[in-house]
Motif scaffolding. Sequence first.
Motif, short mmCIF file in Angstrom:
data_model
loop_
_atom_site.label_atom_id
_atom_site.label_comp_id
_atom_site.label_asym_id
_atom_site.label_seq_id
_atom_site.Cartn_x
_atom_site.Cartn_y
_atom_site.Cartn_z
N VAL A 1 0.86 -1.18 0.00
CA VAL A 1 0.00 0.00 0.00
C VAL A 1 0.90 1.24 0.00
CG1 VAL A 1 -1.72 1.30 1.25
CG2 VAL A 1 -1.82 -1.19 1.22
N GLN A 2 0.64 2.11 -0.93
CA GLN A 2 1.51 3.28 -1.04
C GLN A 2 0.71 4.51 -1.45
OE1 GLN A 2 4.67 2.86 -3.94
NE2 GLN A 2 6.03 4.20 -2.79
N LEU A 3 1.00 5.62 -0.78
CA LEU A 3 0.47 6.91 -1.17
C LEU A 3 1.66 7.76 -1.59
CD1 LEU A 3 -2.08 7.66 1.70
CD2 LEU A 3 -2.59 6.85 -0.60
N GLN A 4 1.58 8.33 -2.76
CA GLN A 4 2.69 9.13 -3.25
C GLN A 4 2.19 10.53 -3.58
OE1 GLN A 4 4.88 7.45 -6.50
NE2 GLN A 4 6.53 8.94 -6.36
N ALA A 5 2.71 11.50 -2.86
CA ALA A 5 2.33 12.89 -3.07
C ALA A 5 3.37 13.57 -3.94
CB ALA A 5 2.21 13.61 -1.74
N PHE A 6 2.92 14.42 -4.83
CA PHE A 6 3.83 15.18 -5.65
C PHE A 6 3.17 16.48 -6.10
CE2 PHE A 6 1.71 13.82 -9.53
CZ PHE A 6 1.18 12.60 -9.17
N GLY A 7 3.97 17.36 -6.67
CA GLY A 7 3.45 18.64 -7.14
C GLY A 7 3.95 19.84 -6.37
N GLY A 8 4.72 19.62 -5.31
CA GLY A 8 5.24 20.74 -4.54
C GLY A 8 6.29 21.52 -5.32
#
Length: 122
Positions: A1-8
């Motif tokens: 299970v993985q959550l990957q945030a990006f866009g900063g």
Amino acid sequence: VQLQAFGGGLVQAGDSLRLSCAASGRSFSGYIMGWFRQAPGKEREFVAGVRWTGGTYYSDSVKGRFTISRDNAKNTVYLQMNSLKPEDTAIYYCAADQSIVVRTTPGLYDYWGQGTLVTVSS
């Protein structure tokens, strides 16, 4: 299970930025998805949350400037940030909570992404 945030990134005060958080490994059907942030020397704080059905909840500090949304088919949640201020500078984290209501306590969330840095210059 993985959550990957990006866009900063680095932006100037008044600019806009959109963060994304992609979930993989499982479906977050029915989960609350939330965004939190943590500034240097401060505790992690709730920013916004969205229910599976699309209902949203915001902290007072971002209400009217930020918009959270989700695309359930893509297992992705977004945070549109407008009129950014220097005090919005922080690492932003996405999280998933197996709850039916939006909760603001970080410790209640089950899954976390790695965070993406947002820096707003004055």
